[in-house]
Design an enzyme around this catalytic site. Structure first.
Site, PDB file in Angstrom:
ATOM      1  N   TYR A 230      68.284  21.558 -40.737  1.00 50.13           N
ATOM      2  CA  TYR A 230      68.332  23.018 -40.811  1.00 50.13           C
ATOM      3  C   TYR A 230      67.921  23.627 -39.478  1.00 50.13           C
ATOM      4  O   TYR A 230      66.834  23.340 -38.964  1.00 50.13           O
ATOM      5  CB  TYR A 230      67.419  23.542 -41.923  1.00 50.13           C
ATOM      6  CG  TYR A 230      67.658  25.003 -42.229  1.00 50.13           C
ATOM      7  CD1 TYR A 230      68.597  25.380 -43.187  1.00 50.13           C
ATOM      8  CD2 TYR A 230      66.984  26.011 -41.543  1.00 50.13           C
ATOM      9  CE1 TYR A 230      68.851  26.726 -43.452  1.00 50.13           C
ATOM     10  CE2 TYR A 230      67.233  27.351 -41.794  1.00 50.13           C
ATOM     11  CZ  TYR A 230      68.163  27.700 -42.754  1.00 50.13           C
ATOM     12  OH  TYR A 230      68.432  29.023 -43.001  1.00 50.13           O
ATOM     13  N   PHE A 292      72.411  33.773 -39.048  1.00 52.86           N
ATOM     14  CA  PHE A 292      72.582  32.665 -38.099  1.00 52.86           C
ATOM     15  C   PHE A 292      72.001  31.436 -38.781  1.00 52.86           C
ATOM     16  O   PHE A 292      70.819  31.412 -39.116  1.00 52.86           O
ATOM     17  CB  PHE A 292      71.859  32.926 -36.778  1.00 52.86           C
ATOM     18  CG  PHE A 292      71.850  31.715 -35.871  1.00 52.86           C
ATOM     19  CD1 PHE A 292      72.825  31.558 -34.907  1.00 52.86           C
ATOM     20  CD2 PHE A 292      70.890  30.725 -36.011  1.00 52.86           C
ATOM     21  CE1 PHE A 292      72.835  30.435 -34.083  1.00 52.86           C
ATOM     22  CE2 PHE A 292      70.885  29.605 -35.191  1.00 52.86           C
ATOM     23  CZ  PHE A 292      71.856  29.455 -34.228  1.00 52.86           C
ATOM     24  N   GLU A 293      72.846  30.415 -38.960  1.00 53.92           N
ATOM     25  CA  GLU A 293      72.398  29.216 -39.661  1.00 53.92           C
ATOM     26  C   GLU A 293      73.267  28.048 -39.210  1.00 53.92           C
ATOM     27  O   GLU A 293      74.494  28.106 -39.296  1.00 53.92           O
ATOM     28  CB  GLU A 293      72.522  29.431 -41.169  1.00 53.92           C
ATOM     29  CG  GLU A 293      71.789  28.445 -42.037  1.00 53.92           C
ATOM     30  CD  GLU A 293      71.819  28.869 -43.505  1.00 53.92           C
ATOM     31  OE1 GLU A 293      70.740  29.080 -44.093  1.00 53.92           O
ATOM     32  OE2 GLU A 293      72.931  29.011 -44.067  1.00 53.92           O
ATOM     33  N   ILE A 294      72.635  26.993 -38.713  1.00 55.98           N
ATOM     34  CA  ILE A 294      73.326  25.738 -38.397  1.00 55.98           C
ATOM     35  C   ILE A 294      72.638  24.662 -39.231  1.00 55.98           C
ATOM     36  O   ILE A 294      71.435  24.428 -39.072  1.00 55.98           O
ATOM     37  CB  ILE A 294      73.253  25.394 -36.903  1.00 55.98           C
ATOM     38  CG1 ILE A 294      73.870  26.515 -36.065  1.00 55.98           C
ATOM     39  CG2 ILE A 294      73.949  24.064 -36.615  1.00 55.98           C
ATOM     40  CD1 ILE A 294      73.744  26.310 -34.563  1.00 55.98           C
TER      41      ILE A 294
END
Length: 395
Positions: A230, A292-294
């Site tokens: 995450y 915003f998420e990777i």
């Protein structure tokens, strides 16, 4: 005399034949018996497994799992990753701006595909415009009623009454039904869309945002090669009025589903203290800003998370209150993952609405166009980045 000789010969041949038959039987019998015994033992073992009492089978399936080794790969092996974008046709200009920046800052070197999702059909103009912004693959999908809509167990009259009450209190998006559908979709369904089946990692993009820094490395390979699950770059505090019963529901899940919770890291090894300041008595409202998420898709596809989401969903909190995907993702990840599986993408400058993450270290100034004075990380009362750092460092 001749008849007697013939009969004698016949008797002799019969004796010889019987002798040979006896030898053959004695020779092959042990092998035949061994094969028969082996087959019987194997059949009995299979019978023992399939006919074991239910509680014994459950005992076997819930023993503490041994952590599986990471899949074998070379550091430079390609990663099955994509950008995921939930967007509407009217937001074309906003998402076009985002894609231009992502291409210039990062993706022109790596060519990761874009997955566009919408609760309506995409127009041909939307498809033509977005596909011309990149040489990477672009794919377009529509959400079905299960992913975007009211489940059968929701009392829509009660939901409407609650929205009206929240609006009186000035809660953001209080009256919006689509916002609630969005939060539920991002919490429990985006990773189940068929267009994402072939991928292992994703980067969530939004319209009308800014990316301020050039990236000279593959963020997806970084995640995979370093065992990260995450990634984020803004940590925020939720509006308490949107999630009044969320934390109690999480505690109820822990009580009701101990067979799931036992698979989660021990408290000292998790990021538990990022979401609670008093050892679980209450929620401190900290969450990772999911616009915003990777992250790894395996995190959300896991049986543990699916059971967690379904438990939350059945309470109706996405519609009777206004539970966001950000606190849901953050609470789940903080309890399901180990500390070392999180990553703060300090080198990715990012703006969403009025809030910006801008790296302040001198080594980033030549790569970034943002103003370090606008950095949100240590905003008192709103940012939870300091809480994250403290939780990461505590043993």
């Amino acid at each position: 005399m001749n008849n007697w000789r013939v009969a004698g010969k016949q008797r002799l041949l019969l004796v010889v034949a019987l002798g040979l038959l006896t030898i053959s039987v004695l020779f092959f019998l042990p092998v035949s018996n061994l094969s028969s015994v082996s087959n019987q033992e194997q059949q009995q073992k299979e019978l023992d497994v399939t006919s074991a009492p239910e509680q014994e089978q459950q005992k076997t399936s819930t023993i503490e799992p041994i952590e599986a080794p990471l899949a074998s790969f070379e550091p430079d092996d390609p990663v099955r990753a994509c950008f995921v974008i939930l967007v509407r046709n009217r937001e074309l200009d906003g998402i076009a701006s985002t894609i231009r920046q992502i291409e210039e800052r990062f993706n022109k070197k790596y060519q990761y595909p874009y997955i566009f999702l919408n609760d309506d059909d995409f127009t041909q103009e939307f498809k033509d415009t977005t596909s011309l912004l990149t040489t990477a693959d672009t794919r377009y999908g529509k959400l079905d009623n299960q992913m975007w809509g009211y489940p059968s167990f929701i009392n829509q009259t009660l939901a409407a009454d609650n929205r009206a009450e929240m609006a009186k209190s000035g809660v953001p998006y209080a009256e919006s039904e689509s916002y609630r559908h969005m939060c539920r979709f991002q919490s429990g369904f985006f990773f189940r869309h068929p267009l994402l089946d072939e991928f292992d990692y994703y980067w969530r993009l939004e319209p009308d945002v800014d990316y301020h820094c050039d990236l000279s490395y593959d963020v997806f390979k970084f995640m995979r090669n370093n065992g990260k699950k995450y990634g984020f770059n803004i940590a925020f505090r939720e509006f308490g009025a949107t999630v009044p019963s969320l934390w109690q529901t999480v505690m109820d899940f822990e009580r009701d589903r101990p067979e799931v919770v036992k698979h989660w890291p021990v408290r000292e090894d998790s990021l538990w203290r990022f979401v609670t300041d008093d050892n679980g008595e209450s929620y401190n409202l900290c969450h990772f800003w999911t616009n915003f998420e990777i992250a790894s898709l395996d995190l959300w596809r896991s049986n543990d998370y699916l059971k967690f989401f379904n438990y939350l969903d059945q309470t109706g909190g996405f519609f009777y209150e206004r539970w966001g995907d950000a606190p849901v993702h953050s609470i789940a990840a903080s309890m399901m993952l180990r500390k070392e599986e999180f990553h703060f993408f300090n080198d990715i400058g990012y703006r969403h609405t009025a809030y910006t993450h801008c790296p302040v270290e001198p080594e980033f100034r030549s790569k970034c166009s943002c103003n370090p004075d606008d950095n949100f990380d240590y905003n008192p009362g709103l940012s939870c980045y300091s809480v994250f750092k403290k939780a990461l460092e505590e043993s």
